[in-house]
Design an enzyme around this catalytic site. Structure first.
Site, short mmCIF file in Angstrom:
data_model
loop_
_atom_site.label_atom_id
_atom_site.label_comp_id
_atom_site.label_asym_id
_atom_site.label_seq_id
_atom_site.Cartn_x
_atom_site.Cartn_y
_atom_site.Cartn_z
N HIS A 175 21.53 -134.53 53.10
CA HIS A 175 22.85 -135.12 53.42
C HIS A 175 22.92 -136.59 53.03
O HIS A 175 21.91 -137.26 52.90
CB HIS A 175 23.11 -134.97 54.92
CG HIS A 175 23.21 -133.54 55.36
ND1 HIS A 175 22.11 -132.80 55.71
CD2 HIS A 175 24.27 -132.70 55.45
CE1 HIS A 175 22.48 -131.57 56.02
NE2 HIS A 175 23.79 -131.47 55.87
N LEU A 223 27.89 -107.56 66.03
CA LEU A 223 29.00 -108.31 65.47
C LEU A 223 29.91 -107.40 64.67
O LEU A 223 31.13 -107.39 64.84
CB LEU A 223 28.48 -109.46 64.59
CG LEU A 223 29.55 -110.19 63.79
CD1 LEU A 223 30.57 -110.85 64.70
CD2 LEU A 223 28.92 -111.24 62.87
N ASP A 233 28.46 -132.68 50.42
CA ASP A 233 27.62 -132.07 51.44
C ASP A 233 27.16 -130.74 50.84
O ASP A 233 27.97 -130.00 50.29
CB ASP A 233 28.44 -131.84 52.72
CG ASP A 233 27.60 -131.38 53.89
OD1 ASP A 233 26.69 -130.55 53.70
OD2 ASP A 233 27.84 -131.85 55.01
N HIS A 283 24.52 -123.19 64.10
CA HIS A 283 24.83 -123.42 62.69
C HIS A 283 24.86 -124.91 62.33
O HIS A 283 25.25 -125.27 61.23
CB HIS A 283 26.16 -122.76 62.32
CG HIS A 283 26.08 -121.26 62.32
ND1 HIS A 283 25.33 -120.57 61.39
CD2 HIS A 283 26.62 -120.33 63.14
CE1 HIS A 283 25.43 -119.27 61.64
NE2 HIS A 283 26.20 -119.09 62.69
N GLU A 330 39.70 -138.63 22.85
CA GLU A 330 38.41 -139.33 22.85
C GLU A 330 38.56 -140.76 23.36
O GLU A 330 37.88 -141.67 22.90
CB GLU A 330 37.77 -139.28 21.44
CG GLU A 330 37.43 -137.84 21.05
CD GLU A 330 36.60 -137.69 19.79
OE1 GLU A 330 36.77 -138.52 18.89
OE2 GLU A 330 35.81 -136.73 19.72
N TYR A 367 32.82 -121.43 60.41
CA TYR A 367 32.75 -120.45 61.49
C TYR A 367 34.02 -120.46 62.34
O TYR A 367 34.38 -119.45 62.93
CB TYR A 367 31.47 -120.63 62.30
CG TYR A 367 30.31 -120.00 61.57
CD1 TYR A 367 30.12 -118.63 61.62
CD2 TYR A 367 29.47 -120.74 60.74
CE1 TYR A 367 29.11 -118.01 60.89
CE2 TYR A 367 28.45 -120.14 60.02
CZ TYR A 367 28.28 -118.77 60.10
OH TYR A 367 27.29 -118.15 59.38
N GLN A 412 24.32 -104.73 63.33
CA GLN A 412 24.46 -105.75 64.37
C GLN A 412 25.78 -105.56 65.12
O GLN A 412 26.78 -105.14 64.54
CB GLN A 412 24.37 -107.17 63.80
CG GLN A 412 25.41 -107.48 62.73
CD GLN A 412 25.43 -108.94 62.28
OE1 GLN A 412 24.72 -109.77 62.83
NE2 GLN A 412 26.24 -109.24 61.28
N ARG A 422 22.83 -119.80 51.03
CA ARG A 422 23.09 -118.38 51.24
C ARG A 422 24.10 -117.94 50.21
O ARG A 422 24.97 -118.71 49.82
CB ARG A 422 23.66 -118.18 52.65
CG ARG A 422 24.01 -116.75 52.97
CD ARG A 422 24.60 -116.62 54.38
NE ARG A 422 24.87 -115.22 54.65
CZ ARG A 422 25.42 -114.74 55.76
NH1 ARG A 422 25.77 -115.55 56.72
NH2 ARG A 422 25.62 -113.46 55.91
MG MG Z 1 25.30 -129.92 55.73
#
Ligand code: MG
Ligand code: CA
Ligand code: CA
Ligand code: CA
Ligand code: MG
Ligand code: MG
Ligand code: MG
Lengths: 734, 734
Positions: A468, A132, A437, A417, A667, A260, A130, A442
């Site tokens: 969520h 990128l 969250d 995203h 304890e 990101y 790619q 991935r």
């Molecule tokens: Mg989320």
């Protein structure tokens, strides 16, 4: 004798991109006296000496990410960049020879290559699958090239420029417009790659293309990208500056989210540094009221106590400000900003620097003990190019022992995203998640998991609303899960008031996630003198034109200590639903609340937590666990506590309290019971919502929020159960 | 001028129990110069000054554990013990007054009390719901009493002896024979309570009773205790010495397991210290060849890299050698043993000492930098009074970065706290569990969970065979879950050979868990030069007179990276069975192995692990998760990988390999794939078992074990697939 930094002069001689001639001379003067700089340099030398000993390897591109040729080309650009720096600083020609010989091999191979044989990307590269990654290559290699440019004979730079670099820059831009012209972090890498090599070669056409994008004639404006993003930004702008204009809010929040942003910060800052060095007249660090410097601060504020990013939108948990790209970004922000001593404490924790003037300044600052603590306090970061598309609100409470952070998301969609998570929140204690969250689905670079790429479950689970801590109506995601609709809308800030450290309030509204339904959430962080830690009030008001089923999940971690309701546990488990993420949740238990206030207690990481909520007696409580319909075992088996209510207009009123801890050595269970006895809704209308909190100490607290007047000057009177409450401003707590 | 320790002289003047007159004088000389001792003393002073300021509270006994009167009486004995010490060391009478006044209140209340009103114990106490806690009271209070004995007027000691202490000692012994005369850690507390107060009062009848138990005439020999233990030990002995003779092996292993050994060590060692001070002629520290000192070493060896006990039998995870009772025990072992400098490093980590001669010696040793690291290496600890009832075997590998510990249990039943877990094992890396033993099912002192007591699931799950990493035949636990049968039997040690640090072997047999079936497990820790970490070979041979179903679970943690077989995941989950623990496991996935070698890969705590096993093609592989039939959410939702095979004679041959790690900041997955390609069974008979391991490097390793000759001098020849293997000793690896 000259301890003073020599004045920065603009020079046409190389290096003049990131490392400059002046910087090299300053560095040479300080070498051996700047511990963190010296250590970083010595590590780079060790690494590159080893690479040189191993020899040059420029294989014909073939593999996907994680494969051999991919990994080798990545190593090559990283090694070249470091070797270039070592050549300049240490003056040893072997480093220049290494870069030159490798570049010549690339130049020889380049004209023979078509697009990469792996067909998976919409924008296939040359050396990588790619563009990128090819842009990454060029961003790093430009720096190496700059470092040996003046050392190379002119015929060799002419040859490389003509055979390799200019064609490569055109390939990444003109030949791949869908990639180059987006407003997206990937495109930023493309812009910067083209811009940096343009600066090195003094090729202003490339620099202009990097800054402003391709001419519009080259682009099909109707096309979408394969990941759901649009090719062209709303205003028809493109290029580096458009990528600063559009996704960054005036507060420096990047709409894709911190994960990101972290990835994009390197090209943003490195190009800014190069522009500042070669085109200071652009005043790039002042652009959009200094947004690049603000972005650095915003990013640091979007981390938990460990420096790990809040996993808003797609984000792999555990990524933190220790990542190398933020070492560079932070050094640049320090040097080209106002040398804020708070940044030095973060740099000190990072324990390495960029090998240029900025890194030298940071290392010297640390050496000279200028560092001050970077204390993260409550902050609201607006979203949207103009800062008017919602925000992320963070309420924090810090004392000597504990830090609490409550993160609420009332932003726009966040580009490709983004998650369908309007008004969602997460809660942290000392860098640990209390209520999570989920992040992305991935395992980046774990080849066994779909080659390290996004998993199917990112769409079927992680992006879904039910993943969520927010309201889901009728088991349908916000905006019906439609990206285009989501992208047209955003939540609205309503109140953000942290003027009283003991009663911090944030409140936001979402009127578009469901047509006919308005959502309004108010979250408050309260610190009572008598309690060791703060607690959180969560008031989620729902107002619809007809009756719906509303689910409100809380994704806790750990062991249930007391469930607080008559839970029926089935002898076989089925999924909670068939789609929209519900298919991934096992229904472990359910029951009616049968009470007006229900308390759920759990233990995680040796700490006790309580969730006390004002239920309706016929609310259904669900205990769920992730992992259903997961044939490749991609999901984490995390649990959830879910309140389900059928209503037209209602309010979910809940208090979340960290209230004790367990020590397995002594304890002793200290504070195993909540300090809160009951939570009740006193009042709920379009104008006001009020709840009462009964404490174990027999005291009662009342919190009231004005639902339709956010002015802090307005006066209010409300009579509830024969008691008159009177206050000025948005809220009452007593 | 006298830096030398003054010679210990026997004196009839008090204190002469734990703290002695000589010790007091030594302590006074060193005070201010022994940092850890000084800090411990100052903390005790702060604590007791606060307690004195608060005033004395001796409530009428009423509550269960965790309740108000229970907690108050516990605080009282602990405060008295410290106040006594402070009086002696600091000379301030207020501490003596505090102890005296409290004792007088107890003496006033005592004659008015029947047994405790809460009826839950088979041996109800006076101040507490069970005699165990009353014994705790007397163990600590005896020490306080000793410290003020000479300061009190004789008429007051006479009064206290007659009104409170002698009747109390009789109550705990003669009046509660079922409690006092057992071989059990609870009874040890009873024995020591009676013994210590006997020593303080110079009441030799009590001391003899403590040492040798009650006269047999007082006990009904047929009765059992409510927790399943026997009242009288096999040989008809009782008392402190019987509790040393019977549950301790000659290696110092305590048959109940390290968690209860930790609890018992305090009374064992504190009484030994008192006996050594007042009856040195008993030579208690030399008793049974020095078993008390060996017990201390054994206990330290039964911990992971964090000092946490391996959870053999009933054990709450997280308990460690940092517990206060082990501070005392370790100090005493150091002082009355051979002042082993290795113990000082543990004491240093504990960072506090006992306030007597032993603690002073430890604090001085640390101050004088005598401490040496306590390195835990491979060790086998025999079980049984004579060391012939099996053992716990531990294989360890330590290098500068990693420690691995493999713990295999081939012991006797372990009294009432034992689990049905013959030949089970657990595996640790750097103090983290790779493959776990579940431990107990209890949240000690968490009142919401059954008042902090044992949960029903301790019997239905934690003790069950399926809860362990061992073979279960036909879904029935070892010994059919019968305590009496289990108690009559034990596994047999077969091989324990750690002479080669690169190939460490332990092997044991269990022929009684299932009638008609013999079990034989061999576990090997291999360190290959080319691999960073060691791997484990697990060969589990089963030999039966007919075909059965055999299940072999591995309780891993974390996320599946590659399941390695065609897993079918059901759309609804049901339990794996209906009883014997199987009712608590959800069957998350199943499938046929369909291969001769199967590899299962997972990720936990950012590390990759692989399990490669030589399957039969029609083996069933099950993925299970704990949590079914758990209406009160008492269980942890931990996962298991289970191999299921129908066979008469077979061998399960498996390699477990920690092989990589994941860094979420660099997003690099190093060693995500196992270095092992395949594991195959080459041979399996009554005489030999052989497996081959194919490495990714294309090399092959073969391991062979002799199944019926444990001699390290025997010569063996075995031909397999045309290849002749020849070796001397129990095993072959090449
Ligand atoms: Mg989320
Ligand atoms: Ca676009
Ligand atoms: Ca964290
Ligand atoms: Ca541990
Ligand atoms: Mg609406
Ligand atoms: Mg167990
Ligand atoms: Mg048998």
């Amino acid at each position: 004798s000259s301890k003073k930094k020599s004045p920065e002069v603009i020079s046409d001689s190389h290096p003049n991109l990131i490392l400059t001639q002046n910087a090299v001379s300053d560095i040479k003067k300080e070498l051996g006296n700047v511990p963190i700089f010296d250590a970083t340099l010595s590590k780079a030398k060790e690494e590159i000496d080893k690479a040189i000993a191993k020899g040059i390897d420029v294989p014909i591109p073939k593999d996907m990410a994680g494969g051999y040729t991919h990994t080798q080309h990545k190593a090559n650009y990283s090694n070249m960049q470091k070797a270039g720096v070592l050549f300049q600083i240490l003056g040893d020609e072997k480093y220049a020879v290494y870069v030159r010989d490798m570049l010549l091999q690339y130049a020889e191979m380049y004209p023979t290559l078509g697009r990469h044989p792996q067909p998976r990307s919409y924008a296939r590269g040359k050396f990588f699958w790619q563009c990128l990654n090819d842009s990454n290559w060029l961003v790093y290699t430009s720096q190496a090239y700059d470092c040996i440019y003046d050392w190379l004979p002119k015929e060799q730079t002419d040859y490389l420029n003509k055979t390799l670099f200019r064609p490569y820059a055109d390939f990444l831009s003109i030949e791949t417009p869908q990639y180059f012209n987006r407003v997206h972090n990937h495109s930023t890498w493309g812009n910067v790659a083209v811009g940096l090599i343009g600066l090195v070669m003094d090729d202003d056409e490339l620099v202009q293309r990097a800054l402003y994008g391709l001419s519009k004639d080259d682009v099909d404006l109707t096309k979408k990208d394969n990941d759901g993003g649009f090719i062209y930004d709303k205003d028809g702008k493109a290029g580096f500056l458009a990528n600063l204009d559009q996704p960054f809010s005036p507060d420096g929040f990047y709409t894709e989210g911190p994960y990101y942003q972290r990835y994009a910060m390197y090209p943003f800052m490195i190009f800014a540094e190069a522009l500042q060095n070669k085109k200071p007249e652009l005043k790039i660090f002042e652009y959009k009221d200094g947004v690049l410097l603000k972005a650095m601060d915003a990013l640091l504020n979007l981390t938990d106590a460990d420096g790990e990013f809040f996993p808003l939108n797609d984000c792999q948990k555990g990524m933190s400000y220790y990542t190398t790209s933020l070492v560079s970004a932070l050094n640049i922000a320090y040097y080209y900003g106002n040398q804020k001593p708070e940044l030095l404490s973060v740099a000190k924790a990072q324990n390495k620097v960029q090998l240029d003037a900025s890194g030298l300044a940071v290392a010297m600052g640390i050496r000279d003990e200028k560092a001050k603590p970077f204390v993260k306090t409550s902050i609201e970061l607006s979203d949207g190019a103009n800062g008017d598309e919602g925000a992320v609100g963070i309420l924090r409470y810090n004392d000597s022992l504990n830090t609490m952070a409550l993160v609420m998301k009332y932003t726009g969609q966040g580009l490709s995203h983004g998650h369908y998570d309007k008004l969602s929140f997460s809660l942290y204690e000392n860098g640990e998640e209390i209520l999570q969250d989920y992040g992305l689905s991935r395992y980046v670079n774990v080849e066994q998991k779909n080659g390290g790429g996004y998993l199917k479950e990112n769409k079927t689970w992680a992006k879904q609303t039910i993943a969520h801590n927010t309201i889901i109506q009728d088991e349908v995601p916000h905006f019906n899960g439609d990206f285009a609709t989501g992208s047209k809308n955003h939540s609205e800030k309503y109140i953000y008031d942290v003027s009283n450290a003991k009663v911090q309030v944030m409140s936001a509204k979402e009127n578009n996630a469901y047509s006919g339904t308005d959502l309004h959430r108010t979250m408050v962080m309260i610190k009572e003198e008598a309690l060791e830690k703060p607690f959180v009030i969560d008031m989620f008001r729902v107002n619809s034109d007809k009756t719906h089923q509303f689910d409100l999940p809380y994704y806790y971690f750990g062991q249930i200590i007391a469930e607080g309701f008559e839970a029926k546990t089935p002898s076989s488990l089925s999924a909670l639903g068939s789609k929209n993420g519900y298919q991934h949740l096992w229904k472990e238990a359910s029951g009616k609340s049968n009470t007006e206030s229900l308390q759920f207690t759990w233990l995680n990481n040796r700490k006790f937590y309580g969730l006390t909520t004002a239920t309706k007696t016929d609310d259904t409580i669900l205990l769920a666990r992730l992992g259903a319909n997961d044939p490749k075992f991609n999901l984490r088996n995390d649990p959830a506590f879910i309140i389900r209510r059928n209503a037209k207009e209602t309010i979910f009123a809940t208090v979340i309290e960290p209230h004790g801890n367990y020590n397995p050595v002594t304890e002793k269970a200290d504070g195993a019971y909540s300090e809160i006895k009951e939570v009740k809704v006193l009042f709920n209308s379009e104008k006001y919502s009020a709840l009462s909190i009964d404490l174990k100490s027999e005291e009662q607290r009342v919190f009231i929020i004005s639902n339709d007047n956010a002015s802090d000057k307005a006066s209010h009177i409300l009579e509830v159960n024969g008691h008159t409450y009177q206050w000025k401003g948005t809220h009452y707590y007593n």
